[in-house]
Scaffold this motif. Structure first.
Motif, PDB file in Angstrom:
ATOM      1  N   GLU A 144     -32.502  34.095 -50.827  1.00  0.00           N
ATOM      2  CA  GLU A 144     -32.627  34.726 -52.143  1.00  0.00           C
ATOM      3  C   GLU A 144     -33.983  35.415 -52.276  1.00  0.00           C
ATOM      4  O   GLU A 144     -34.101  36.535 -52.784  1.00  0.00           O
ATOM      5  CB  GLU A 144     -32.463  33.664 -53.244  1.00  0.00           C
ATOM      6  CG  GLU A 144     -32.313  34.266 -54.636  1.00  0.00           C
ATOM      7  CD  GLU A 144     -32.196  33.187 -55.706  1.00  0.00           C
ATOM      8  OE1 GLU A 144     -32.582  33.473 -56.852  1.00  0.00           O
ATOM      9  OE2 GLU A 144     -31.732  32.073 -55.389  1.00  0.00           O
ATOM     10  N   LEU A 145     -35.023  34.745 -51.768  1.00  0.00           N
ATOM     11  CA  LEU A 145     -36.373  35.316 -51.794  1.00  0.00           C
ATOM     12  C   LEU A 145     -36.433  36.588 -50.938  1.00  0.00           C
ATOM     13  O   LEU A 145     -36.992  37.613 -51.352  1.00  0.00           O
ATOM     14  CB  LEU A 145     -37.370  34.272 -51.279  1.00  0.00           C
ATOM     15  CG  LEU A 145     -38.858  34.536 -51.501  1.00  0.00           C
ATOM     16  CD1 LEU A 145     -39.165  34.779 -52.982  1.00  0.00           C
ATOM     17  CD2 LEU A 145     -39.687  33.362 -50.973  1.00  0.00           C
ATOM     18  N   PHE A 146     -35.827  36.523 -49.750  1.00  0.00           N
ATOM     19  CA  PHE A 146     -35.791  37.697 -48.871  1.00  0.00           C
ATOM     20  C   PHE A 146     -35.117  38.872 -49.578  1.00  0.00           C
ATOM     21  O   PHE A 146     -35.619  40.003 -49.565  1.00  0.00           O
ATOM     22  CB  PHE A 146     -35.051  37.373 -47.566  1.00  0.00           C
ATOM     23  CG  PHE A 146     -34.873  38.570 -46.665  1.00  0.00           C
ATOM     24  CD1 PHE A 146     -35.916  39.009 -45.862  1.00  0.00           C
ATOM     25  CD2 PHE A 146     -33.665  39.266 -46.624  1.00  0.00           C
ATOM     26  CE1 PHE A 146     -35.762  40.124 -45.033  1.00  0.00           C
ATOM     27  CE2 PHE A 146     -33.505  40.372 -45.805  1.00  0.00           C
ATOM     28  CZ  PHE A 146     -34.561  40.798 -45.003  1.00  0.00           C
ATOM     29  N   HIS A 147     -33.982  38.622 -50.210  1.00  0.00           N
ATOM     30  CA  HIS A 147     -33.240  39.716 -50.843  1.00  0.00           C
ATOM     31  C   HIS A 147     -33.930  40.239 -52.099  1.00  0.00           C
ATOM     32  O   HIS A 147     -33.788  41.405 -52.439  1.00  0.00           O
ATOM     33  CB  HIS A 147     -31.798  39.282 -51.132  1.00  0.00           C
ATOM     34  CG  HIS A 147     -30.983  39.135 -49.887  1.00  0.00           C
ATOM     35  ND1 HIS A 147     -30.776  40.176 -49.011  1.00  0.00           N
ATOM     36  CD2 HIS A 147     -30.341  38.061 -49.345  1.00  0.00           C
ATOM     37  CE1 HIS A 147     -30.043  39.763 -47.978  1.00  0.00           C
ATOM     38  NE2 HIS A 147     -29.766  38.481 -48.161  1.00  0.00           N
ATOM     39  N   SER A 148     -34.710  39.382 -52.760  1.00  0.00           N
ATOM     40  CA  SER A 148     -35.388  39.862 -53.968  1.00  0.00           C
ATOM     41  C   SER A 148     -36.678  40.600 -53.641  1.00  0.00           C
ATOM     42  O   SER A 148     -36.967  41.644 -54.226  1.00  0.00           O
ATOM     43  CB  SER A 148     -35.641  38.719 -54.952  1.00  0.00           C
ATOM     44  OG  SER A 148     -36.615  37.840 -54.436  1.00  0.00           O
ATOM     45  N   GLN A 149     -37.475  40.098 -52.678  1.00  0.00           N
ATOM     46  CA  GLN A 149     -38.750  40.766 -52.412  1.00  0.00           C
ATOM     47  C   GLN A 149     -38.736  41.669 -51.176  1.00  0.00           C
ATOM     48  O   GLN A 149     -39.630  42.491 -50.998  1.00  0.00           O
ATOM     49  CB  GLN A 149     -39.905  39.756 -52.342  1.00  0.00           C
ATOM     50  CG  GLN A 149     -39.807  38.738 -51.228  1.00  0.00           C
ATOM     51  CD  GLN A 149     -40.955  37.718 -51.253  1.00  0.00           C
ATOM     52  OE1 GLN A 149     -41.704  37.629 -52.223  1.00  0.00           O
ATOM     53  NE2 GLN A 149     -41.097  36.962 -50.178  1.00  0.00           N
TER      54      GLN A 149
ATOM     55  N   ASN B  88     -34.933  50.510 -53.242  1.00  0.00           N
ATOM     56  CA  ASN B  88     -34.897  51.945 -53.540  1.00  0.00           C
ATOM     57  C   ASN B  88     -34.353  52.782 -52.389  1.00  0.00           C
ATOM     58  O   ASN B  88     -34.287  54.009 -52.495  1.00  0.00           O
ATOM     59  CB  ASN B  88     -36.307  52.434 -53.921  1.00  0.00           C
ATOM     60  CG  ASN B  88     -36.848  51.684 -55.124  1.00  0.00           C
ATOM     61  OD1 ASN B  88     -36.093  51.315 -56.026  1.00  0.00           O
ATOM     62  ND2 ASN B  88     -38.147  51.418 -55.130  1.00  0.00           N
ATOM     63  N   GLY B  89     -33.986  52.124 -51.287  1.00  0.00           N
ATOM     64  CA  GLY B  89     -33.368  52.861 -50.180  1.00  0.00           C
ATOM     65  C   GLY B  89     -34.376  53.539 -49.267  1.00  0.00           C
ATOM     66  O   GLY B  89     -35.590  53.485 -49.472  1.00  0.00           O
ATOM     67  N   LEU B  90     -33.839  54.198 -48.256  1.00  0.00           N
ATOM     68  CA  LEU B  90     -34.652  54.832 -47.215  1.00  0.00           C
ATOM     69  C   LEU B  90     -35.153  56.190 -47.689  1.00  0.00           C
ATOM     70  O   LEU B  90     -34.374  57.002 -48.182  1.00  0.00           O
ATOM     71  CB  LEU B  90     -33.806  54.985 -45.937  1.00  0.00           C
ATOM     72  CG  LEU B  90     -34.506  55.489 -44.687  1.00  0.00           C
ATOM     73  CD1 LEU B  90     -35.639  54.551 -44.274  1.00  0.00           C
ATOM     74  CD2 LEU B  90     -33.507  55.648 -43.545  1.00  0.00           C
TER      75      LEU B  90
ATOM     76  N   ASP C 263     -35.755  48.589 -45.226  1.00  0.00           N
ATOM     77  CA  ASP C 263     -36.176  49.582 -46.226  1.00  0.00           C
ATOM     78  C   ASP C 263     -37.448  49.187 -46.975  1.00  0.00           C
ATOM     79  O   ASP C 263     -37.878  49.894 -47.884  1.00  0.00           O
ATOM     80  CB  ASP C 263     -35.047  49.833 -47.248  1.00  0.00           C
ATOM     81  CG  ASP C 263     -33.920  50.689 -46.672  1.00  0.00           C
ATOM     82  OD1 ASP C 263     -34.138  51.364 -45.649  1.00  0.00           O
ATOM     83  OD2 ASP C 263     -32.808  50.672 -47.246  1.00  0.00           O
ATOM     84  N   LEU C 264     -38.062  48.050 -46.606  1.00  0.00           N
ATOM     85  CA  LEU C 264     -39.283  47.613 -47.298  1.00  0.00           C
ATOM     86  C   LEU C 264     -40.458  48.523 -46.935  1.00  0.00           C
ATOM     87  O   LEU C 264     -40.703  48.795 -45.762  1.00  0.00           O
ATOM     88  CB  LEU C 264     -39.637  46.176 -46.905  1.00  0.00           C
ATOM     89  CG  LEU C 264     -40.864  45.613 -47.638  1.00  0.00           C
ATOM     90  CD1 LEU C 264     -40.516  45.181 -49.063  1.00  0.00           C
ATOM     91  CD2 LEU C 264     -41.489  44.443 -46.869  1.00  0.00           C
ATOM     92  N   ILE C 265     -41.196  48.974 -47.959  1.00  0.00           N
ATOM     93  CA  ILE C 265     -42.417  49.755 -47.724  1.00  0.00           C
ATOM     94  C   ILE C 265     -43.539  48.781 -47.364  1.00  0.00           C
ATOM     95  O   ILE C 265     -43.881  47.895 -48.162  1.00  0.00           O
ATOM     96  CB  ILE C 265     -42.830  50.537 -49.000  1.00  0.00           C
ATOM     97  CG1 ILE C 265     -41.667  51.372 -49.557  1.00  0.00           C
ATOM     98  CG2 ILE C 265     -44.080  51.371 -48.737  1.00  0.00           C
ATOM     99  CD1 ILE C 265     -41.360  52.622 -48.813  1.00  0.00           C
TER     100      ILE C 265
END
Length: 284
Positions: free
Chosen positions: A14-19, A194-196, A237-239
């Motif tokens: 859940e933490l991975f998917h939220s942050q 926010n996607g790629l 997709d994480l900045i």
């Protein structure tokens, strides 16, 4: 799944998917870390710098036309820091302190790295994210050398390791403590939603980005300090970014980029072009 069960708890997922990222402490043992570092010491000792002077930099794309870079997809290749050379073109410090990274097929060609990459603990972690037939497309040993370790500008891993649909997860393991002083990772939590924003594509004239980078607010980034042996999983997709290492301490890390090969297609215009894909970590 060949009997592989995911190692993450529902709370961790859940933490991975939220942050968009998750740090797992004490992922590797002291012995494993010591072994990986010692083997890299040996590889560096054997390396002859006159064979290659490809500089790796994300700020200056000169290496992009460089066949050495393309060939490294299925080899163990050595890339120098931009600031490693003096005006005379000679190294300013020993080669061991001049290398930016080694890549991109350590996990296939170097037995100790292969053993770790294909270990049950890596497979169990990857399995937690729902991969059916995961493939590690590239591996890197990153040095972040003291004083000259260059910055890595804000980016998303899916830009470089692109499948249709997108499926990259970055796995980055600290082989030394990683702090704000020696160039730890920074990320914008939740930015994966926010996607790629752009892709790094290979064409007839080398590689280019398909659009300019957005500008980011530095205040949105949080530092991710990690202890030796910790692993971070990073959504494709994480900045995220890291700054120059101006400290006297290096910041070694071992990094893998995993994609799904079951139902996802490797893009033909990725910089990595392989005759044969690497062996999957596991399969249905």
């Amino acid at each position: 799944m060949m009997g592989i069960t995911g190692s993450l708890t529902p709370d961790q997922l859940e933490l991975f998917h939220s942050q968009g990222y998750l740090v797992i402490e004490s992922f590797a043992s002291e012995d494993e870390i010591r072994g990986l570092r010692k083997r890299m010491d040996d590889l560096l000792t054997q390396f002859d710098p006159s064979d290659s002077s490809s500089v790796f930099s994300t700020t200056n794309q000169q290496h992009t036309k460089d066949e050495y870079f393309f060939d490294s997809a299925a080899k163990i290749s050595f890339f120098f820091e931009e600031k490693a050379f003096g005006d005379d073109g000679e190294l300013k410090q020993p080669k061991e302190l001049s290398i930016n990274k080694v890549g991109h097929a350590l996990h296939e060609l170097e037995p100790l790295y292969k053993e770790f990459t294909y270990s049950s603990k890596v497979s169990s972690l990857v399995s937690s994210f729902g991969y059916r037939r995961p493939v590690v497309m590239q591996s890197m040993y990153i040095f972040k050398q003291p004083g000259i370790g260059g910055e890595v500008v804000p980016h998303q891993d899916n830009s470089y390791v692109y499948t249709i649909p997108t499926s990259c997860t970055g796995l980055w393991m600290a082989l030394e403590d990683s702090t704000t002083l020696n160039g730890c990772l920074w990320a914008v939590p939740g930015s994966h939603k926010n996607g790629l924003v752009r892709r790094f594509v290979r064409g007839e004239n080398g590689v280019t980005y398909d659009r300019p980078s957005p500008s980011y607010e530095q205040k949105d980034f949080v530092p991710i300090e990690m202890k030796t042996g910790s692993m971070i999983a990073i959504h494709g997709d994480l900045i995220h970014q890291s700054f120059e290492n101006l400290s006297p301490k290096s910041r070694h890390a071992y990094s893998l980029h995993v994609v799904e090969s079951d139902g996802c297609k490797w893009a033909e215009d990725n910089w990595i072009r392989r005759e044969n894909m690497p062996e999957p970590l596991y399969g249905p």
